[in-house]
Design a protein around this motif. Structure first.
Motif, PDB file in Angstrom:
ATOM      1  N   ALA A 337       0.803  -1.217   0.000  1.00  0.00           N
ATOM      2  CA  ALA A 337       0.000   0.000   0.000  1.00  0.00           C
ATOM      3  C   ALA A 337       0.838   1.271   0.000  1.00  0.00           C
ATOM      4  CB  ALA A 337      -0.937  -0.010   1.209  1.00  0.00           C
ATOM      5  N   THR A 365      -3.333  -7.294  -1.663  1.00  0.00           N
ATOM      6  CA  THR A 365      -2.823  -6.023  -1.153  1.00  0.00           C
ATOM      7  C   THR A 365      -2.475  -6.145   0.322  1.00  0.00           C
ATOM      8  OG1 THR A 365      -4.156  -4.783  -2.750  1.00  0.00           O
ATOM      9  CG2 THR A 365      -3.338  -3.577  -0.834  1.00  0.00           C
ATOM     10  N   THR A 367      -1.295  -3.983   3.822  1.00  0.00           N
ATOM     11  CA  THR A 367      -1.623  -2.654   4.313  1.00  0.00           C
ATOM     12  C   THR A 367      -0.739  -2.211   5.470  1.00  0.00           C
ATOM     13  OG1 THR A 367      -3.218  -3.451   5.946  1.00  0.00           O
ATOM     14  CG2 THR A 367      -4.031  -3.120   3.685  1.00  0.00           C
ATOM     15  N   ASP A 373       2.942  -2.714   4.526  1.00  0.00           N
ATOM     16  CA  ASP A 373       2.712  -1.829   3.395  1.00  0.00           C
ATOM     17  C   ASP A 373       3.980  -1.384   2.682  1.00  0.00           C
ATOM     18  OD1 ASP A 373       3.364  -0.461   5.739  1.00  0.00           O
ATOM     19  OD2 ASP A 373       2.478   1.411   5.018  1.00  0.00           O
TER      20      ASP A 373
END
Length: 396
Positions: A337, A365, A367, A373
């Motif tokens: 992210a 994804t 985070t 991230d």
């Protein structure tokens, strides 16, 4: 992830976080890294080298009198720190500290004996790597792993090789052209047509005992997130490909820091002379720690004489022109992210790749809430490995 150290130097912070993350599989210890990092002067490559060389030397010496298990642990961590010691020195390839630290890193990893060293035939020479044989009888799936712009086959132990072996996968790691062993041994620089690297590696894998030829997956880390998909577009024997993280156009990591569009940058980078571009890169080095390091290391691993030549060569690492669309095997594309290199202001590189892949595909994804991230999820390596191998379990 919020910068807790080196607040004015994102590149030094990322490399520190990368070292913290390797603790998940025994490649570092948090306190050791913290203590070493606290002695580093921000932006000073010599102080970075000295801090991690001192730490690595101390562990190396301690391993000489340690019990076998303790020695293995010390050597694994020393291997990481030696590799980190030479990380920022590649602006001067003749610096003797580079080979001294790298050779000791490989020595420590091999003495730790966590995997079998292998040599893979490749264009009149060999590629160096490691084979992790999963326990038990019967044909097993294989994950072939390579790193990217700046990682090594030894470091892949912490980026998923150890995790795969404990989950019942054979794992083969290797350094291709442009990566440490190939650079140190044969001065082989990167090539964008990575299928010519992966195909002989798959040939080698198929000659190993206990391999299921129908379940060979390819995993690429960092710049490997464009190299592995590129290989998968042309290598039909792959049953799956994993991009950690996905990259459609690697050149975006550099073009995003420049004031022109991609076509203009290509034209200028390939020109015989462009004083304005050269001056812009020189100024960018002073202002941006990531661009400074990328140009130094990029000249080294791409065989470029100047920063502008590095940019020209690096722009060739793209899946544009219908290459991504040629992938037919299931594809896992990971996304960070807050990726320092491939985030993008409007569309991230993983999402660009995802949009162009027509094969069965998954976008995963990671985070900030998960502490994952950063680029390649270096702060949450066990979390990332678990999710990736769970996807491979379902896919293979």
């Amino acid at each position: 992830m919020k910068q807790l150290m080196f607040t004015e130097d994102p590149q030094f912070w990322f490399e520190t976080l990368r070292l913290f993350g390797h603790a998940a599989y025994g490649g570092s210890d948090f306190g050791e890294v913290l203590a070493a990092a606290s002695t580093v002067t921000p932006g000073d490559y010599d102080s970075w080298h000295d801090a991690y060389r001192r730490l690595a030397d101390r562990l190396y010496a301690e391993a000489a009198d340690a019990s076998p298990v303790t020695a293995r642990d010390l050597l694994l961590r020393a291997s990481t720190y030696y590799f980190s010691a030479d990380f920022f020195l590649h602006g001067d390839p003749a610096d003797p500290r580079i080979a001294a630290a790298y050779d000791r890193s490989v020595e420590c990893f091999r003495r730790a004996a966590v995997a079998e060293p292998v040599e893979i035939p490749y264009e009149g020479t060999v590629l160096q790597g490691y084979f992790y044989r999963a326990p038990g009888a019967g044909p097993k799936p294989v994950v072939v792993m390579h790193s990217g712009f700046d990682g090594s086959a030894e470091e892949l132990h912490f980026f998923g090789a150890a995790s795969g072996a404990e989950r019942g996968y054979h794992v083969l790691t290797f350094d291709g052209p442009g990566q440490p062993a190939a650079m140190h041994r044969d001065k082989l620089v990167f090539r964008p047509d990575w299928e010519h690297v992966v195909t002989p590696v798959v040939d080698f894998v198929l000659g190993l005992d206990g391999v299921d030829p129908e379940r060979i997956a390819l995993l690429g880390v960092s710049l490997g997130g464009v190299l592995a998909p590129r290989a998968a577009a042309f290598e039909p024997r792959l049953a799956a490909v994993v991009a950690v993280d996905g990259v459609y156009d690697a050149g975006s990591a550099v073009t995003s820091m420049l004031p022109w569009d991609r076509d203009e940058i290509v034209r200028r980078a390939r020109a015989e002379h462009d004083d304005e571009f050269d001056a812009l890169l020189a100024a960018g080095r002073q202002a941006n720690s990531t661009l400074r390091w990328a140009c130094d290391h990029g000249r080294y691993v791409l065989g470029a004489a100047t920063d502008r030549e590095f940019v020209a060569k690096y722009l060739e690492y793209t899946l544009d022109g219908g290459i991504a669309e040629k992938i037919t095997c299931p594809t896992l594309i990971c996304e960070a992210a807050d990726d320092l290199f491939f985030g993008g202001e409007t569309e991230t590189e993983p999402r660009r790749l995802y949009a162009h892949v027509n094969a069965p595909k998954t976008l995963l994804t990671f985070t900030a809430e998960e502490g994952a991230d950063a680029h390649c999820h270096v702060g949450a390596q066990r979390l990332a490995a678990g999710r990736i191998y769970d996807w491979l379990d379902r896919t293979l």
